[in-house]
Design a protein around this motif. Structure first.
Motif, PDB file in Angstrom:
ATOM      1  N   PRO A 295      23.925   4.015  -7.435  1.00 15.47           N
ATOM      2  CA  PRO A 295      22.486   4.236  -7.217  1.00 15.47           C
ATOM      3  C   PRO A 295      21.641   3.229  -7.987  1.00 15.47           C
ATOM      4  O   PRO A 295      21.923   2.919  -9.156  1.00 15.47           O
ATOM      5  CB  PRO A 295      22.265   5.652  -7.752  1.00 15.47           C
ATOM      6  CG  PRO A 295      23.618   6.282  -7.783  1.00 15.47           C
ATOM      7  CD  PRO A 295      24.583   5.183  -8.042  1.00 15.47           C
ATOM      8  N   GLN A 296      20.616   2.714  -7.350  1.00 17.09           N
ATOM      9  CA  GLN A 296      19.728   1.740  -7.964  1.00 17.09           C
ATOM     10  C   GLN A 296      18.297   2.259  -7.946  1.00 17.09           C
ATOM     11  O   GLN A 296      17.807   2.719  -6.908  1.00 17.09           O
ATOM     12  CB  GLN A 296      19.800   0.402  -7.222  1.00 17.09           C
ATOM     13  CG  GLN A 296      21.172  -0.250  -7.233  1.00 17.09           C
ATOM     14  CD  GLN A 296      21.603  -0.690  -8.622  1.00 17.09           C
ATOM     15  OE1 GLN A 296      20.771  -1.114  -9.433  1.00 17.09           O
ATOM     16  NE2 GLN A 296      22.886  -0.577  -8.909  1.00 17.09           N
ATOM     17  N   ALA A 297      17.636   2.166  -9.077  1.00 15.60           N
ATOM     18  CA  ALA A 297      16.233   2.566  -9.147  1.00 15.60           C
ATOM     19  C   ALA A 297      15.355   1.504  -8.502  1.00 15.60           C
ATOM     20  O   ALA A 297      15.664   0.303  -8.550  1.00 15.60           O
ATOM     21  CB  ALA A 297      15.820   2.757 -10.602  1.00 15.60           C
ATOM     22  N   ASN A 298      14.285   1.941  -7.903  1.00 17.28           N
ATOM     23  CA  ASN A 298      13.313   1.015  -7.321  1.00 17.28           C
ATOM     24  C   ASN A 298      12.337   0.564  -8.396  1.00 17.28           C
ATOM     25  O   ASN A 298      11.692   1.380  -9.053  1.00 17.28           O
ATOM     26  CB  ASN A 298      12.548   1.690  -6.182  1.00 17.28           C
ATOM     27  CG  ASN A 298      13.419   1.913  -4.965  1.00 17.28           C
ATOM     28  OD1 ASN A 298      14.229   1.062  -4.619  1.00 17.28           O
ATOM     29  ND2 ASN A 298      13.269   3.060  -4.313  1.00 17.28           N
ATOM     30  N   SER A 299      12.245  -0.742  -8.567  1.00 12.64           N
ATOM     31  CA  SER A 299      11.288  -1.347  -9.492  1.00 12.64           C
ATOM     32  C   SER A 299      10.386  -2.287  -8.705  1.00 12.64           C
ATOM     33  O   SER A 299      10.846  -2.968  -7.774  1.00 12.64           O
ATOM     34  CB  SER A 299      12.007  -2.138 -10.593  1.00 12.64           C
ATOM     35  OG  SER A 299      12.884  -1.309 -11.331  1.00 12.64           O
ATOM     36  N   LEU A 300       9.111  -2.318  -9.061  1.00  9.06           N
ATOM     37  CA  LEU A 300       8.181  -3.186  -8.352  1.00  9.06           C
ATOM     38  C   LEU A 300       8.494  -4.657  -8.629  1.00  9.06           C
ATOM     39  O   LEU A 300       8.949  -5.006  -9.734  1.00  9.06           O
ATOM     40  CB  LEU A 300       6.754  -2.871  -8.780  1.00  9.06           C
ATOM     41  CG  LEU A 300       6.205  -1.503  -8.315  1.00  9.06           C
ATOM     42  CD1 LEU A 300       4.824  -1.261  -8.914  1.00  9.06           C
ATOM     43  CD2 LEU A 300       6.143  -1.432  -6.795  1.00  9.06           C
ATOM     44  N   PRO A 301       8.270  -5.514  -7.658  1.00  4.88           N
ATOM     45  CA  PRO A 301       8.488  -6.955  -7.873  1.00  4.88           C
ATOM     46  C   PRO A 301       7.629  -7.476  -9.020  1.00  4.88           C
ATOM     47  O   PRO A 301       6.555  -6.947  -9.314  1.00  4.88           O
ATOM     48  CB  PRO A 301       8.059  -7.581  -6.540  1.00  4.88           C
ATOM     49  CG  PRO A 301       8.112  -6.467  -5.544  1.00  4.88           C
ATOM     50  CD  PRO A 301       7.793  -5.219  -6.303  1.00  4.88           C
ATOM     51  N   THR A 302       8.108  -8.542  -9.635  1.00  3.97           N
ATOM     52  CA  THR A 302       7.409  -9.115 -10.782  1.00  3.97           C
ATOM     53  C   THR A 302       6.054  -9.679 -10.372  1.00  3.97           C
ATOM     54  O   THR A 302       5.937 -10.392  -9.369  1.00  3.97           O
ATOM     55  CB  THR A 302       8.252 -10.230 -11.419  1.00  3.97           C
ATOM     56  OG1 THR A 302       9.511  -9.693 -11.816  1.00  3.97           O
ATOM     57  CG2 THR A 302       7.545 -10.817 -12.633  1.00  3.97           C
ATOM     58  N   GLN A 303       5.037  -9.321 -11.155  1.00  4.86           N
ATOM     59  CA  GLN A 303       3.680  -9.809 -10.937  1.00  4.86           C
ATOM     60  C   GLN A 303       3.241 -10.621 -12.158  1.00  4.86           C
ATOM     61  O   GLN A 303       3.744 -10.438 -13.269  1.00  4.86           O
ATOM     62  CB  GLN A 303       2.709  -8.639 -10.723  1.00  4.86           C
ATOM     63  CG  GLN A 303       3.074  -7.711  -9.591  1.00  4.86           C
ATOM     64  CD  GLN A 303       2.961  -8.367  -8.225  1.00  4.86           C
ATOM     65  OE1 GLN A 303       2.162  -9.294  -8.029  1.00  4.86           O
ATOM     66  NE2 GLN A 303       3.761  -7.894  -7.264  1.00  4.86           N
ATOM     67  N   ALA A 304       2.297 -11.490 -11.952  1.00  4.20           N
ATOM     68  CA  ALA A 304       1.806 -12.333 -13.042  1.00  4.20           C
ATOM     69  C   ALA A 304       0.924 -11.532 -13.995  1.00  4.20           C
ATOM     70  O   ALA A 304       0.244 -10.584 -13.586  1.00  4.20           O
ATOM     71  CB  ALA A 304       1.017 -13.515 -12.477  1.00  4.20           C
ATOM     72  N   LEU A 305       0.943 -11.943 -15.258  1.00  2.00           N
ATOM     73  CA  LEU A 305       0.029 -11.351 -16.231  1.00  2.00           C
ATOM     74  C   LEU A 305      -1.393 -11.826 -15.919  1.00  2.00           C
ATOM     75  O   LEU A 305      -1.651 -13.028 -15.868  1.00  2.00           O
ATOM     76  CB  LEU A 305       0.412 -11.768 -17.653  1.00  2.00           C
ATOM     77  CG  LEU A 305      -0.541 -11.328 -18.776  1.00  2.00           C
ATOM     78  CD1 LEU A 305      -0.542  -9.805 -18.920  1.00  2.00           C
ATOM     79  CD2 LEU A 305      -0.160 -11.987 -20.093  1.00  2.00           C
TER      80      LEU A 305
END
Length: 509
Positions: A295-305
């Motif tokens: 199972p893999q958790a859903n993480s949001l794609p990387t966004q810029a600071l």
């Protein structure tokens, strides 16, 4: 304090299953001769062999002196009939969870053992008062609820029925201390301490899944990586067995006259009906066995600071954001006061700690369209993941900016549907509320709640101590907002929690 049962008194265990054999190991290691009885004679022989092998393994690993291990092995004795238990000083029942069967066993025992023999049931859910009701001397019976595996789990609930003699529970409490256990005293009410207070950990997670907040793997990751729990609720239900967990939920729900606080989940009912019972059946919330997907958790794609993020005040989340950004050498601004309780601003987004309302409601009431709600963490300084929700009014650019700020601070970010209270906050507040209600109803005291939940379920913090850390006013606010959002009695606030808020006191001084 009552003295412990003398070590020269025989301890009898009725029931040679996993719990019975585990309790036998504990008693034998503590120096008692132990008689193990079961209606199935082969189960007794198998259990004794298993316990003896366990002592050998402990000696081989250097955890127990070889001579002590051999002595403990020699103290394990089989019993072929109930008559063989007549000389016992304590009989602990660990048979099937059936009231009639337990009542009959204790009637048989009472007719044979001496008047000073203590009687105890290892039941996890049945009423001690009801079990004792068929005895001529019901005051001699109490509950001794061990947790599986009994040799390793430190907690034992010592449970008083309606007319249990306090000297009996006092002796049992002292005996558990002598056996190296941590006993907590409780009154016989549905679920006692642990099985009652733990219901929201499963119930709120199942409700989140039912509402489409996220998938089980993501929710489990949030509870582990933000909440600090050893296992997420779905992993834990699969480990326990969905059928077992559902049975306990139904038992507590029924015993509390179908109180909505304890209502079982339709999702869990369907899985059990399908035979998906968790690890033991190869499938539950997850699939098990060779080749099963991880199972893999859903993480949001990387966004810029975003440029010039602003962090407000020194609340736990704000303080952690400041420290984590500073440690990474990232630029941000700091303000001592917040205009409306927001934790941070980034690229037009306003980030708030959840207060039990949806982000959409909060955005509408505050007039802040670009509202993001952040979930609770056990320790924001060390957490590796945070859950968020965005108001329906929030622009994609503001969402990306808020996510970028949290990611820059080192958090994996999981977005939930805009459910009230998110995941960790609503669950911890419900656990604290249930603990407060148990104290209010005189099931146990405040220290027993926290000690039982840390030792019996491995929670990272006792729920009442956690409520003190969050702030009882905030806990009450979250529960009140959940109740208004759902319009359900499920989220009603314990009078004791309300009293603490109004008196400005804490559960722990």
């Amino acid at each position: 304090m009552q003295p412990a049962l003398a070590s020269d008194r025989v301890v009898a265990i009725a029931g040679a299953g996993a719990m019975g054999s585990g309790i036998a190991q504990v008693a034998a290691a503590a120096g008692h001769r132990v008689q193990l009885f079961d209606a199935n004679a082969s189960a007794v022989a198998q259990a004794i062999a298993g316990v003896q092998a366990a002592f050998e393994q402990l000696a081989a690993k250097g955890k127990l002196d070889a001579a002590a291990a051999h002595a403990a092995q020699a103290r394990l004795l089989p019993a072929t009939t109930v008559n063989d238990l007549a000389g016992s000083g304590l009989v602990i029942e660990a048979i099937v969870e059936d009231l009639a069967a337990k009542q009959q066993l204790f009637r048989d025992l009472e007719a044979r053992v001496s008047p000073d023999c203590l009687l105890a049931s290892n039941t996890s859910s049945l009423s001690i008062t009801a079990i004792a009701a068929g005895l001529k001397s019901p005051a001699r019976l109490a509950g001794l609820h061990f947790f599986n595996p009994a040799p390793r789990m430190p907690l034992v609930e010592v449970i008083s029925g309606l007319i249990t003699d306090p000297e009996v529970t006092g002796t049992l409490h002292s005996t558990m201390l002598a056996w190296g256990k941590t006993p907590v005293m409780a009154r016989s009410t549905p679920g006692f301490i642990v099985n009652r207070i733990a219901r929201p950990y499963y119930g709120e997670a199942l409700r989140l899944l039912l509402e489409g907040a996220s998938d089980s793997a993501t929710l489990d990751a949030i509870f582990r990586e933000a909440g600090g729990f050893r296992l997420g609720p779905f992993e834990l239900m699969d480990l326990i067995g969905l059928d077992v967990n559902l049975a306990v939920s139904k038992s507590v729900w029924s015993a509390f006259s179908n109180d909505p606080r304890y209502a079982p989940s339709l999702i869990q009912e369907e899985l059990v009906a399908a035979g998906f019972l968790g690890r033991k059946s190869g499938r539950g919330f997850y699939t098990y066995g060779e080749g099963a997907p991880v199972p893999q958790a859903n993480s949001l794609p990387t966004q810029a600071l975003p440029a010039s993020p602003l962090v407000f005040a020194d609340a736990p989340l704000a303080s952690a954001l400041s420290k984590r950004l500073q440690a990474r050498g990232l630029p941000f601004q700091h303000a001592d006061t917040s205009p409306d309780g927001r934790v941070a601003e980034a690229g037009g987004a306003a980030l708030y700690l959840t207060d039990g309302r949806s982000a959409t409601e909060r955005a509408a009431r505050k007039g802040v369209a670009n509202t993001l709600i952040v979930d609770l963490a056990l320790d924001y300084d060390s957490a590796t993941r945070l859950a968020i929700a965005a108001a329906q009014q929030c622009s994609p650019a503001a969402l990306a900016a808020g996510v970028g700020l949290l990611q820059a601070a080192g958090f994996a970010v999981s977005r939930l549907a805009d459910v009230p209270g998110l995941a960790v906050m609503r669950t911890v507040c419900m656990l604290a509320n249930e603990g407060a209600e148990a104290v209010y109803q005189q099931v146990c005291d405040v220290p027993a709640v926290d000690q039982a939940m840390r030792l019996g379920t491995n929670y990272p913090r006792g729920p009442l101590a956690w409520a003190d850390q969050i702030g009882l006013k905030q806990v009450r606010r979250v529960l009140g907002n959940l109740a208004r959002s759902y319009g359900e009695d499920r989220y009603r606030i314990s009078p004791l929690l309300a009293h603490k808020v109004f008196s400005r006191t804490r559960f722990h001084a």
